[in-house]
Structure formats: structure tokens, C-alpha cells
Design an enzyme around this catalytic site. Structure first.
Site, PDB file in Angstrom:
ATOM      1  N   LYS A 175       0.851  -1.197   0.000  1.00  0.00           N
ATOM      2  CA  LYS A 175       0.000   0.000   0.000  1.00  0.00           C
ATOM      3  C   LYS A 175       0.882   1.240   0.000  1.00  0.00           C
ATOM      4  CE  LYS A 175      -1.866   2.499   3.147  1.00  0.00           C
ATOM      5  NZ  LYS A 175      -1.741   3.810   2.496  1.00  0.00           N
ATOM      6  N   GLY A 234       3.950   4.261  13.305  1.00  0.00           N
ATOM      7  CA  GLY A 234       4.651   3.012  13.635  1.00  0.00           C
ATOM      8  C   GLY A 234       4.203   2.461  14.985  1.00  0.00           C
ATOM      9  N   GLU A 251      10.580   1.034   9.774  1.00  0.00           N
ATOM     10  CA  GLU A 251      11.565   2.067   9.403  1.00  0.00           C
ATOM     11  C   GLU A 251      10.874   3.393   9.700  1.00  0.00           C
ATOM     12  OE1 GLU A 251      14.576   1.935   8.356  1.00  0.00           O
ATOM     13  OE2 GLU A 251      14.900   0.015   7.380  1.00  0.00           O
ATOM     14  N   CYS A 285      14.349  10.653   5.765  1.00  0.00           N
ATOM     15  CA  CYS A 285      14.384  10.205   7.155  1.00  0.00           C
ATOM     16  C   CYS A 285      15.791  10.301   7.732  1.00  0.00           C
ATOM     17  CB  CYS A 285      13.888   8.781   7.223  1.00  0.00           C
ATOM     18  SG  CYS A 285      14.718   7.718   6.029  1.00  0.00           S
ATOM     19  N   GLU A 381      10.860  15.637  14.540  1.00  0.00           N
ATOM     20  CA  GLU A 381      11.179  15.582  13.116  1.00  0.00           C
ATOM     21  C   GLU A 381      10.366  16.652  12.381  1.00  0.00           C
ATOM     22  OE1 GLU A 381       9.836  12.063  10.996  1.00  0.00           O
ATOM     23  OE2 GLU A 381      11.826  11.898  10.107  1.00  0.00           O
TER      24      GLU A 381
HETATM   25  P1  NAD Z   1       3.060   8.544   7.645  1.00  0.00           P
HETATM   26  O1  NAD Z   1       3.464   7.801   8.871  1.00  0.00           O
HETATM   27  O2  NAD Z   1       2.099   9.653   7.781  1.00  0.00           O
HETATM   28  O3  NAD Z   1       2.399   7.517   6.589  1.00  0.00           O
HETATM   29  C1  NAD Z   1       3.091   6.376   6.144  1.00  0.00           C
HETATM   30  C2  NAD Z   1       2.095   5.352   5.637  1.00  0.00           C
HETATM   31  O4  NAD Z   1       1.289   4.857   6.701  1.00  0.00           O
HETATM   32  C3  NAD Z   1       1.135   5.872   4.569  1.00  0.00           C
HETATM   33  O5  NAD Z   1       1.024   4.905   3.548  1.00  0.00           O
HETATM   34  C4  NAD Z   1      -0.172   5.993   5.342  1.00  0.00           C
HETATM   35  O6  NAD Z   1      -1.315   5.882   4.513  1.00  0.00           O
HETATM   36  C5  NAD Z   1      -0.075   4.820   6.284  1.00  0.00           C
HETATM   37  N1  NAD Z   1      -0.907   4.880   7.485  1.00  0.00           N
HETATM   38  C6  NAD Z   1      -1.340   5.979   8.155  1.00  0.00           C
HETATM   39  N2  NAD Z   1      -2.039   5.612   9.251  1.00  0.00           N
HETATM   40  C7  NAD Z   1      -2.039   4.250   9.275  1.00  0.00           C
HETATM   41  C8  NAD Z   1      -2.581   3.275  10.170  1.00  0.00           C
HETATM   42  N3  NAD Z   1      -3.235   3.631  11.260  1.00  0.00           N
HETATM   43  N4  NAD Z   1      -2.371   1.971   9.890  1.00  0.00           N
HETATM   44  C9  NAD Z   1      -1.656   1.597   8.809  1.00  0.00           C
HETATM   45  N5  NAD Z   1      -1.133   2.464   7.924  1.00  0.00           N
HETATM   46  C10 NAD Z   1      -1.317   3.785   8.158  1.00  0.00           C
HETATM   47  O7  NAD Z   1       4.433   9.017   6.947  1.00  0.00           O
HETATM   48  P2  NAD Z   1       4.661  10.010   5.721  1.00  0.00           P
HETATM   49  O8  NAD Z   1       4.237  11.387   6.101  1.00  0.00           O
HETATM   50  O9  NAD Z   1       4.138   9.406   4.467  1.00  0.00           O
HETATM   51  O10 NAD Z   1       6.268   9.961   5.599  1.00  0.00           O
HETATM   52  C11 NAD Z   1       7.135  10.680   6.400  1.00  0.00           C
HETATM   53  C12 NAD Z   1       7.669   9.829   7.528  1.00  0.00           C
HETATM   54  O11 NAD Z   1       8.267   8.638   7.033  1.00  0.00           O
HETATM   55  C13 NAD Z   1       8.780  10.543   8.297  1.00  0.00           C
HETATM   56  O12 NAD Z   1       8.583  10.331   9.664  1.00  0.00           O
HETATM   57  C14 NAD Z   1      10.046   9.837   7.825  1.00  0.00           C
HETATM   58  O13 NAD Z   1      11.128   9.887   8.715  1.00  0.00           O
HETATM   59  C15 NAD Z   1       9.556   8.454   7.633  1.00  0.00           C
HETATM   60  N6  NAD Z   1      10.454   7.721   6.734  1.00  0.00           N
HETATM   61  C16 NAD Z   1      11.309   6.802   7.274  1.00  0.00           C
HETATM   62  C17 NAD Z   1      12.207   6.117   6.465  1.00  0.00           C
HETATM   63  C18 NAD Z   1      13.159   5.100   7.034  1.00  0.00           C
HETATM   64  O14 NAD Z   1      13.729   4.345   6.246  1.00  0.00           O
HETATM   65  N7  NAD Z   1      13.364   5.030   8.339  1.00  0.00           N
HETATM   66  C19 NAD Z   1      12.234   6.389   5.091  1.00  0.00           C
HETATM   67  C20 NAD Z   1      11.343   7.331   4.569  1.00  0.00           C
HETATM   68  C21 NAD Z   1      10.451   7.985   5.403  1.00  0.00           C
END
Ligand code: NAD
Length: 478
Positions: A175, A234, A251, A285, A381
Site C-alpha cells: 500500500k 509506527g 523504518e 528520514c 522531526e
Molecule cells: P506517515 O506515517 O504519515 O504515513 C506512512 C504510511 O502509513 C502511509 O502509507 C499511510 O497511509 C499509512 N498509514 C497511516 N495511518 C495508518 C494506520 N493507522 N495503519 C496503517 N497504515 C497507516 O508518513 P509520511 O508522512 O508518508 O512519511 C514521512 C515519515 O516517514 C517521516 O517520519 C520519515 O522519517 C519516515 N520515513 C522513514 C524512512 C526510514 O527508512 N526510516 C524512510 C522514509 C520515510
């Protein structure tokens, strides 16, 4: 319109949502909006494919299918490059690295690893109860995997999950993020139209609704979640997944520190700090968003960083000379601006930047000083081009401040002395570190976080093993 992939079929409905080009606010295209029923159908298809096809056991079938996907991606590379720049707002220059070409290399790496990996590990014999017993471990796929990704590097995030999961023999429901659905659905189209991957082995969904993600994390037929995204989501995923005791791979976010040691070349350090925070407008990230400088050199370094921020080429992401494009959305820009404003109200000094630039969702490269380690701007962040400078007294103090974070994803150390940089690096609680500009990012380099930056490692052999169970077996031989 880009369609979902469920049970080997591309699924279109009238219910769609638009993907917006963050550089100009125009619609890039429409994505089919998956419902909870679509997610359940995808889980059922993935379960059936895992339980009833040869995918989990036939290494050569997997190699052939992933090789086909690699070829298809290579042939459609330029189309996907244009789509990625339009949908994500990532500068074209970065698509020659982590935004596109590097993830295609990740797929190649895991395809080849299917043939090179030791799927059985011999443990030799033991004597027990007067007999000899031969023991070994067979590596088997975890099962049905739900992969949920963030928006910032959608190709990297999707392929760093899909490639090792499929190489391991798992079946997958992928997804993508709500802001970048088209790049992820594009992968589904390639799989359906250019590979022999059996129906149900890969299913691709897109939806802005958190319920669709929640079904994946809650469902008893999903064996493992691999998630890249924010730390709060997460935490929620871990909580929901605990009810069915799934394997959870995370991640998450980062707030990494770049430590400039007192012997560093300050021009080089300033250049690294400025270019890193502006890369993809800080939407990485692993970006170093805290700059730790020796107090006695604070003003000199701040002056150099401010000047360098003025040199970073930014603007239209389709222009290959730009390093920084827009933020992904107005919502993200509001979030970034609000945290900068709160920092200034709390006593931080805005050295440069801090303004929105229209059209599109651009935000100026921003430098803040007079920041203490406990401040919101030093702890949370931002995910924008905002660098906070924190002075330190001595090396111990620098290490203490660098580790004063719930996160531990990455970091950097700059010194004229590699040995000194390595010694300080060993004291930082973080999953990756760049020493004097060293590049750790490659398909065979494990990537992941300590503390609340995550659980597990993506990429490298260990990235395959995250998707494997080990079955220990023994037989009496004499
Ligand atoms: P986000 O956490 O808002 O969303 C990530 C995903 O989770 C999306 O697909 C979203 O639809 C889904 N989601 C949201 N609520 C959910 C739930 N309750 N259950 C299951 N899925 C759900 O993140 P974002 O704004 O898309 O991305 C930015 C974040 O991602 C930053 O915190 C960044 O650090 C992190 N990130 C981490 C890495 C890494 O490798 N550690 C890499 C890239 C981004």
C-alpha cells in the site's frame, strides 16, 4: 487513471482520488481509491497464492519473475522518472540516485541473491540418547506480508520491501502513501503486464483512508508488516499488530545530528550541512537536521552555512540542476512553518529562510540558531529544509547532545582526522553514520534505526533475512 492490482488483475472503479504535482498544484492523474473490501480481497489473494502455489518453494520461478520485473522497470525507467518527478516533486537529479535508479539496483541485488543465498545451513551432528543426530536449518518465507510505505522516496521504499520479500518467497500486499499513489500503482501495472508473477503474489493498493492500512495490520491472515513512515503511525501499527502477534518491521523517523569537530575544515562542513538539509527539501528520514558545532567556532560556522544555503540550487524539480524542490503538500508546508514559528517564538534566532514560496509548496532553506537540545525544534522531526544549530562545549558534550533524542537513524561527523571521526562515531547510538562524507547507501548496506527510529534492517543480506523464518530440523543418523 491508475488501477489497483488484486489477484493478478488490474482493478478500476469510479471511485478515484487525485495525485497533485507539489511543484505547481496541478493534477498529475487519478488513482483508484481502494476500499476496505479491496484490502480484504488482496489479503485473501495473497494468502491463497502463498498457500497453494509454488512461489514459496520454487527459487528459479522467483528468479525468473523478478528478473522480468527488473527488465520491465529498466525499459519503463524514463516514464517512471517523469512520473516520479511530477508526483513527488523530487528533483530530477535525485532520480539518478535514491529516487529511482538506486531502487532499481536494489531489485537487481535481491534477484541475484535468490541464487547466491545459502537457503540451508548445516549444523552438523550431535550425540544424544545414545544416537547420532544430524541437524540443519532451512530458511523459509515468513508468509503473507503487508508493506506500507511513506511518500518521500516511493520507489525506494516500495522496492526495498517488495524485492527482498518476493526474493524470500513471501506474497505481498503493497500500500503506497496517499500523496504518491501513482508511482506505486505503476509498479503494479508493470507486474501485471510484463511478468509471470502468479496472481495474488503481489497486490498493490492506494488509498488516503487509514482504515485500509489498519485492515492490513489487524488481519489474521497477514503474517508480517513491513512499514516505513512516521514514528507515531509506527507505534499504532505495533499496537494493532500485537493482537495477532505479527512480525513487525519498522523504518521510522529521524532527527539525525551532524557533528562538526573542532579540527574540521569548516567550509567543507558548511557545504555538507547545507546541501544535506536541502536535499529533497529535507524530506528524508536520514537527513541531518541538527548541526552540532564547537561553541568557540559557532559564529564562524553559522556564517558559512548561511552563505552555503544561499548557494543551493532549488526550484523547479524538472530542472536537473536543482537539488531541492517543493514540500509534498500544503499540509506538510503548514506543519513545517508552524514548527519554525514556534521555535522563533520560543527564542530561536531565524538566520535565514522561514518563508513559503508560491506557486507550489516550496519553503525556503531555513537556518535556526539559539536552539537548546531539549527544544521542540531539536527533538521533533520537521521533514522540511530546516536546520537547527546547537553549540557544544567539548567532544563528550557533542556525543551527549547527538544521543539526546528518541531517534537513532543516521548521523554524520566531520573532522580532518578519519580515526577521530570513527572514534566519535562509535559513541553515537544510530543505525547509519557518514564519516567525512562517507556514503553508506547501497543495495548491500543494511539500513535502519536504533531506538524509536525502527526495528530491523532493510537492504543487504540481513534485509532478505527479515522476511525469512528458520526451521531447525534433526534426524537420527546412527
Ligand atoms: P506517515 O506515517 O504519515 O504515513 C506512512 C504510511 O502509513 C502511509 O502509507 C499511510 O497511509 C499509512 N498509514 C497511516 N495511518 C495508518 C494506520 N493507522 N495503519 C496503517 N497504515 C497507516 O508518513 P509520511 O508522512 O508518508 O512519511 C514521512 C515519515 O516517514 C517521516 O517520519 C520519515 O522519517 C519516515 N520515513 C522513514 C524512512 C526510514 O527508512 N526510516 C524512510 C522514509 C520515510
Amino acid at each position: 487513471m491508475k488501477r489497483l492490482l488484486i489477484d493478478g488483475k488490474l482493478v478500476g472503479t469510479d471511485n478515484t482520488f487525485d495525485s497533485i504535482n507539489p511543484a505547481n498544484g496541478e493534477v498529475v492523474g487519478a488513482a483508484v481509491d481502494a476500499t476496505v473490501e479491496h484490502a480484504e480481497a488482496a489479503i485473501a489473494a495473497a494468502r491463497k497464492a502463498f498457500d497453494t502455489t509454488d512461489w514459496a518453494t520454487d527459487h528459479e520461478l522467483r528468479f525468473r519473475c523478478l528478473d522480468q520485473l527488473h527488465k520491465a522497470l529498466d525499459e519503463h525507467r524514463e516514464e517512471l522518472r517523469d512520473l516520479t518527478v511530477a508526483e513527488v516533486g523530487v528533483p530530477r537529479a535525485l532520480t539518478y540516485g535514491p529516487a529511482l535508479d538506486a531502487p532499481i539496483d536494489v531489485l537487481r541485488y535481491y534477484t541475484d541473491l535468490i541464487r547466491d543465498y545459502a537457503w540451508t545451513k548445516d549444523l552438523g551432528e550431535v550425540e544424544a540418547r545414545g544416537a547420532k543426530h544430524h541437524r540443519w536449518v532451512e530458511k523459509e518465507p515468513v508468509g503473507v506480508v503487508a508493506a506500507i510505505t511513506a511518500y518521500n522516496y516511493p520507489n525506494q521504499l516500495a522496492l526495498a520491501k517488495l524485492a527482498p520479500a518476493l526474493a524470500a518467497g513471501c506474497t505481498v500486499i503493497l500500500k503506497g502513501a496517499p500523496d504518491t499513489p501513482l508511482t506505486t500503482l505503476f509498479l503494479g501495472e508493470l507486474i501485471a503486464e510484463h511478468t509471470d508473477i502468479p496472481p495474488g503474489v503481489v497486490n498493490v493498493l492506494a488509498s488516503p483512508a487509514p482504515e485500509v492500512g489498519e485492515v492490513l495490520t489487524a488481519h489474521r491472515d497477514v503474517d508480517m508488516i513491513t512499514f516505513t513512515g512516521s514514528t507515531p503511525v509506527g507505534r499504532r501499527i505495533m499496537e494493532v499488530a500485537s493482537k495477532t502477534v505479527k512480525k513487525v518491521f519498522l523504518e521510522l523517523g529521524g532527527k539525525s545530528a551532524m557533528i562538526v569537530l573542532d579540527d574540521a575544515d569548516f567550509d567543507t562542513a558548511a557545504m555538507m550541512a547545507a546541501f544535506t538539509i536541502c536535499s529533497h527539501a529535507g524530506q528524508g528520514c536520514a537527513i541531518t537536521s541538527r548541526l552540532l558545532v564547537p561553541r568557540e567556532h559557532h559564529d564562524e560556522i553559522v556564517g558559512k552555512v548561511a552563505a552555503m544555503l544561499g548557494n543551493v540550487p532549488w526550484g523547479d524539480p524538472t530542472d536537473p540542476k536543482n537539488l531541492m524542490g517543493p514540500l509534498i503538500s500544503e499540509k506538510q508546508r503548514d506543519k513545517v512553518d508552524a514548527i519554525v514559528q514556534r521555535a522563533v517564538e520560543g527564542g530561536a534566532t531565524l538566520v535565514t529562510g522561514g518563508k513559503r514560496v508560491d506557486p507550489g509548496f516550496f519553503y525556503e532553506p531555513t537556518l535556526l540558531t539559539d536552539v537548546a537540545s531539549g527544544d521542540e525544534i531539536a527533538q521533533d522531526e520537521v521533514f522540511g529544509p530546516v536546520l537547527a544549530v546547537i553549540p557544544y562545549e567539548d567532544e563528550d558534550d557533542a556525543v551527549r547532545i547527538a544521543n539526546d533524542s528518541i531517534f537513532g537513524l543516521s548521523g554524520a561527523i566531520v573532522s580532518r582526522d578519519n580515526d577521530r571521526a570513527i572514534a566519535v562515531g562509535r559513541r553515537i547510538r544510530t543505525g547509519t553514520l557518514s564519516l567525512n562524507g562517507g556514503n553508506y547507501f547501497a543495495p548491500d548496506s543494511p539500513f535502519g534505526g536504533y531506538k524509536q527510529s525502527g526495528i530491523g534492517r532493510e537492504m543487504g543480506v540481513v534485509g532478505l533475512e527479515e522476511f525469512l523464518e528458520g526451521k531447525t530440523m534433526a534426524v537420527v543418523v546412527g
